[in-house]
Design an enzyme around this catalytic site. Structure first.
Site, PDB file in Angstrom:
ATOM      1  N   PHE A 251     100.203 -21.524 113.325  1.00 40.26           N
ATOM      2  CA  PHE A 251     101.405 -21.582 112.191  1.00 40.26           C
ATOM      3  C   PHE A 251     102.501 -21.690 112.397  1.00 40.26           C
ATOM      4  O   PHE A 251     102.982 -20.659 113.181  1.00 40.26           O
ATOM      5  CB  PHE A 251     101.016 -20.211 111.144  1.00 40.26           C
ATOM      6  CG  PHE A 251     101.596 -20.374 110.164  1.00 40.26           C
ATOM      7  CD1 PHE A 251     101.042 -21.333 108.898  1.00 40.26           C
ATOM      8  CD2 PHE A 251     102.110 -20.021 109.752  1.00 40.26           C
ATOM      9  CE1 PHE A 251     101.567 -21.116 107.704  1.00 40.26           C
ATOM     10  CE2 PHE A 251     103.959 -20.228 108.700  1.00 40.26           C
ATOM     11  CZ  PHE A 251     102.688 -20.818 107.615  1.00 40.26           C
TER      12      PHE A 251
ATOM     13  N   ASP B  75     107.655 -20.814 119.239  1.00 40.02           N
ATOM     14  CA  ASP B  75     107.701 -20.155 118.341  1.00 40.02           C
ATOM     15  C   ASP B  75     107.853 -18.523 117.955  1.00 40.02           C
ATOM     16  O   ASP B  75     106.415 -17.871 118.015  1.00 40.02           O
ATOM     17  CB  ASP B  75     106.815 -21.081 117.162  1.00 40.02           C
ATOM     18  CG  ASP B  75     106.830 -20.801 115.419  1.00 40.02           C
ATOM     19  OD1 ASP B  75     107.466 -19.961 115.242  1.00 40.02           O
ATOM     20  OD2 ASP B  75     106.753 -21.364 114.803  1.00 40.02           O
TER      21      ASP B  75
ATOM     22  N   LYS C 129     112.192 -14.482 110.057  1.00 37.84           N
ATOM     23  CA  LYS C 129     111.897 -13.666 109.356  1.00 37.84           C
ATOM     24  C   LYS C 129     112.808 -13.049 109.327  1.00 37.84           C
ATOM     25  O   LYS C 129     113.416 -12.557 108.248  1.00 37.84           O
ATOM     26  CB  LYS C 129     110.269 -14.067 109.810  1.00 37.84           C
ATOM     27  CG  LYS C 129     109.454 -14.664 109.170  1.00 37.84           C
ATOM     28  CD  LYS C 129     108.045 -14.071 109.355  1.00 37.84           C
ATOM     29  CE  LYS C 129     106.828 -15.093 108.285  1.00 37.84           C
ATOM     30  NZ  LYS C 129     106.002 -15.953 109.509  1.00 37.84           N
TER      31      LYS C 129
HETATM   32  C1  LIG Z   1     106.608 -17.215 109.264  1.00 39.67           C
HETATM   33  C2  LIG Z   1     106.521 -17.982 109.709  1.00 39.67           C
HETATM   34  C3  LIG Z   1     106.681 -19.450 109.757  1.00 39.67           C
HETATM   35  C4  LIG Z   1     107.299 -20.271 108.261  1.00 39.67           C
HETATM   36  O1  LIG Z   1     108.436 -19.615 108.515  1.00 39.67           O
HETATM   37  P1  LIG Z   1     108.881 -19.965 106.992  1.00 39.67           P
HETATM   38  O2  LIG Z   1     110.485 -19.357 106.435  1.00 39.67           O
HETATM   39  O3  LIG Z   1     107.947 -19.440 105.482  1.00 39.67           O
HETATM   40  O4  LIG Z   1     108.952 -21.654 106.481  1.00 39.67           O
HETATM   41  C5  LIG Z   1     106.515 -20.729 111.197  1.00 39.67           C
HETATM   42  N1  LIG Z   1     105.753 -20.745 112.740  1.00 39.67           N
HETATM   43  C6  LIG Z   1     105.879 -18.481 112.074  1.00 39.67           C
HETATM   44  C7  LIG Z   1     105.184 -18.147 114.237  1.00 39.67           C
HETATM   45  C8  LIG Z   1     105.785 -18.038 111.095  1.00 39.67           C
HETATM   46  O5  LIG Z   1     105.337 -16.628 111.181  1.00 39.67           O
END
Ligand SMILES: *Cc1c(COP(=O)(O)O)cnc(C)c1O
Length: 398
Positions: free
Chosen positions: A137, A222, A251
């Site tokens: 994700f 990420d 986050k």
């Molecule tokens: C939450 C998340 C995102 C997206 O972040 P947003 O602030 O909602 O755009 C991308 N990568 C990972 C691993 C996430 O947990």
């Protein structure tokens, strides 16, 4: 009040979220209170965002001070908290430079753009493809949903951005088979969050690093969900004895204020010169002052050590629960990013937890995810475990 609010929301807001019928009014530490005055222990933390809990006095103070001083001037100028935050991140990671945006998706967008630009600048114009993982994700913008290895997230938005290839996670032969002369980067979450709390095997990340080195491919981590102490290290890559070339954070970086950051090594980061990328609000003083205070608290209060030991305690308790309930298939995760896979749908369990005053989260239908503030106490964990024990026993017997 809640009923009226819900009715209005259903009428005036985009229906992109299936919300629980509760409106929260205030929080303190790991506790939340709804508009009816009921309290809940928070094992969601705004989806791994409020790592230091709610209404942390030091963060409130830092933000209030900044509100009274300067909100915003534009990135045409220097501001103090932004530079201090970048310096802290550089000091405490593999990276040499930081770009600030406002969200995780934007941080990943910056990483994708930087990887492409790096090879364009070197005269390798055809080297633009990025390999990402199945069940990954990476966000909801067009580029980041294109990078996301889940069909359900891309569905309805064709044509998605070209240039992404998917391989199964933890599968070295698949990666070797897919990587080619047009691959500019491999992008992955060291522990997949939304995809089901699935951790990279230790050898896997080391092998991926090696493959990237041998082929001159960039490695992007990420760490939007795993970063900032969540897994028992400041960054999850530190568990694996290797370093990426680019890393994204968001986050928990400002404990609830909107921020994203893309960090990179010097030789790569310099592909972003003046005009190459930008963000109006990126790293604005109000948000970076909160993030800088978060960083200081992590150190001062030894929060990452807590995440590690409390997480180990929590995982032990979940494993003990698994011994007692055969409908628990698997317990997984690291630090305070924990998952418990059930043989049944998780939604009713989440609902019953809520009725008992606990917020937990369910992903991929059957995986309960536990991502509390890192300051969660063992007593609070014990209470949740007792509640889950009761719910699971009743679920099976009913
Ligand atoms: C939450 C998340 C995102 C997206 O972040 P947003 O602030 O909602 O755009 C991308 N990568 C990972 C691993 C996430 O947990």
């Amino acid at each position: 009040m809640t009923a009226a609010l819900m009715q209005l929301a259903d009428k005036v807001m985009a229906a992109t979220y299936q919300r629980f019928p509760v409106a929260f009014e205030k929080g303190r530490g790991c506790q939340l209170w709804d508009t009816a005055g009921r309290s809940y222990t928070d094992f969601v933390a705004g989806i791994a965002v409020c790592n230091l809990g709610h209404a942390h006095p030091r963060i409130s103070k830092a933000v209030s001070r900044q509100i009274e001083t300067l909100l915003h001037v534009s990135n045409l100028y220097y501001t103090l908290p932004q530079v201090d935050l970048a310096a802290w991140l550089v000091e405490n990671s593999f990276a040499d430079r930081v770009f600030f945006g406002n969200s995780g998706a934007e941080a990943n967008e910056a990483a994708i753009k930087l990887a492409r630009k790096y090879f364009k600048d070197r005269g390798e114009a055809d080297r633009f493809r990025i390999i990402t993982m199945e069940r990954s994700f990476h966000g909801r913008t067009l580029a980041t949903l294109s990078a996301t290895g889940q069909e359900k997230i891309r569905k309805g938005f064709d044509p998605v951005l070209a240039g992404f290839d998917f391989v199964p996670f933890n599968d070295t032969p698949a990666l070797n088979a897919r990587i080619g002369p047009s691959t500019c980067a491999v992008m992955l979450e060291p522990i997949q969050g939304e995809g089901g709390v699935r951790s990279a095997d230790e050898n896997y990340l080391q092998t991926v690093r090696q493959i990237c080195d041998e082929t001159g491919t960039l490695l992007i981590f990420d760490e939007i969900q795993t970063g900032m102490g969540r897994t028992g290290q400041l960054f999850a890559y530190q568990h694996f004895g290797i370093e990426p070339d680019i890393m994204t954070l968001a986050k928990a970086l400002a404990n609830g204020l909107p921020i994203g950051a893309m960090l990179a090594r010097e030789t790569i980061a310099t592909a972003f010169g003046p005009g190459a990328h930008a963000s109006t609000f990126g790293g604005t003083p109000i948000v970076t002052s909160a993030a800088l205070e978060v960083c200081k608290i992590l150190v001062d209060d030894r929060v990452i050590e807590k995440s590690k030991t409390t997480g180990a305690y929590f995982k032990e308790k979940l494993l003990a629960l698994k011994d007692r309930h055969t409908i628990i298939e698997d317990v997984r995760g690291r630090g305070l990013l924990l998952g418990m896979k059930l043989e049944i749908d998780g939604a009713p369990v989440v609902k019953q937890c809520m009725q008992n005053g606990f917020l937990i989260n369910c992903i991929q239908d059957r995986i309960l995810r536990f991502i509390p503030p890192l300051i969660i106490s063992k007593a609070e964990i014990d209470q949740l475990i007792a509640c889950l024990d009761k719910i699971l026993a009743e679920t099976v017997s009913s």
